[in-house]
Motif scaffolding. Structure first.
Motif, short mmCIF file in Angstrom:
data_model
loop_
_atom_site.label_atom_id
_atom_site.label_comp_id
_atom_site.label_asym_id
_atom_site.label_seq_id
_atom_site.Cartn_x
_atom_site.Cartn_y
_atom_site.Cartn_z
N MET A 1 -6.90 -5.15 -15.90
CA MET A 1 -7.88 -4.43 -15.06
C MET A 1 -7.23 -4.00 -13.76
O MET A 1 -6.71 -4.84 -13.03
N ALA A 2 -7.25 -2.72 -13.49
CA ALA A 2 -6.59 -2.21 -12.28
C ALA A 2 -7.35 -2.64 -11.02
O ALA A 2 -8.57 -2.82 -11.05
N ARG A 3 -6.60 -2.82 -9.96
CA ARG A 3 -7.19 -3.07 -8.65
C ARG A 3 -6.70 -1.93 -7.76
O ARG A 3 -5.60 -2.00 -7.22
N LEU A 4 -7.53 -0.89 -7.66
CA LEU A 4 -7.08 0.34 -7.01
C LEU A 4 -6.96 0.20 -5.50
O LEU A 4 -7.77 -0.48 -4.87
N GLY A 5 -5.96 0.83 -4.97
CA GLY A 5 -5.75 0.82 -3.52
C GLY A 5 -5.10 2.11 -3.08
O GLY A 5 -4.67 2.94 -3.90
N MET A 6 -5.01 2.28 -1.77
CA MET A 6 -4.44 3.48 -1.19
C MET A 6 -3.36 3.10 -0.19
O MET A 6 -3.52 2.11 0.54
N VAL A 7 -2.27 3.83 -0.20
CA VAL A 7 -1.18 3.61 0.74
C VAL A 7 -0.91 4.94 1.44
O VAL A 7 -0.62 5.94 0.76
N ILE A 8 -1.02 4.95 2.76
CA ILE A 8 -0.91 6.20 3.51
C ILE A 8 0.25 6.09 4.50
O ILE A 8 0.31 5.15 5.29
#
Ligand code: SF4
Ligand code: SF4
Ligand code: SF4
Length: 179
Positions: A1-8
């Motif tokens: 199960m993916a654990r979505l995140g964002m890297v900016i």
């Protein structure tokens, strides 16, 4: 199960606000409200301070107080991507979630329910990137599975200095800023 995140990558963000416009358009965000926004902060110390420009939104927290305080279950964790979402038809507009969010990420939609960034889950379901990520002209926004060590977001976090917002709040934010 993916654990979505964002890297900016803050070293590449130019503050153009294309991400904000894309979000408002994609999600039909009503006039006077926004699901993402640009913040600026002076970081570092003399003699090398710098201005950090950040695209901010709901941090899709691992321990979301907005979910635990919701009296109706309208705010919930969606299995897809382990993201925090709101079911408008279950929301009574009590604003408990707005008060609990340390990031000010939520607002009450004129139609009476709590609203915020969804990580564009409707696009992700179709294999697309969130609208903001897809339009960023400097390609400074990255999106993916934080639990996959081979994903671009995981590799960036492993190789670059970064920070998250208000880690002391204990919510486990999943939007990270490369510095
Ligand atoms: Fe920064 Fe990209 Fe947003 Fe422009 S679109 S403000 S470069 S994050
Ligand atoms: Fe909830 Fe705020 Fe965290 Fe988003 S940033 S998951 S609205 S506490
Ligand atoms: Fe839950 Fe809606 Fe109240 Fe927020 S405003 S706590 S989503 S019922």
């Amino acid at each position: 199960m993916a654990r979505l995140g964002m890297v900016i990558d803050t070293t590449r963000c130019v503050g153009c606000m294309d991400c904000v416009v894309a979000c408002k358009t994609e999600n039909r965000v009503p006039e006077g409200f926004c699901r993402d926004w640009i913040a600026t902060e002076t970081r570092g110390t003399f003699p090398t301070p710098h201005l950090e420009i950040r695209s901010e939104r709901c941090n899709q927290c691992d321990e979301p107080p907005c979910v635990s305080c919701c009296p109706t279950g309208a705010s919930h964790v969606e299995p897809l991507g382990h993201t925090v979402q709101v079911s408008p038809d279950m929301c009574i507009g009590c604003k408990a979630c707005l008060a609990s969010c340390p990031y000010g990420a939520r607002f009450i939609h004129p139609d009476g329910y709590a609203s915020k960034c969804t990580f564009c889950l409707h696009r992700v379901k179709d294999g697309l990137l969130p609208a903001c990520v897809s339009v960023c002209p400097t390609r400074c926004m990255h999106f993916g599975d934080l639990d996959d060590p081979g994903s671009e977001v995981s590799r960036l976090l492993a190789s670059r200095n970064h920070h998250a917002l208000l880690p002391e709040a204990g919510t486990g934010p999943r939007v990270f800023y490369l510095i």
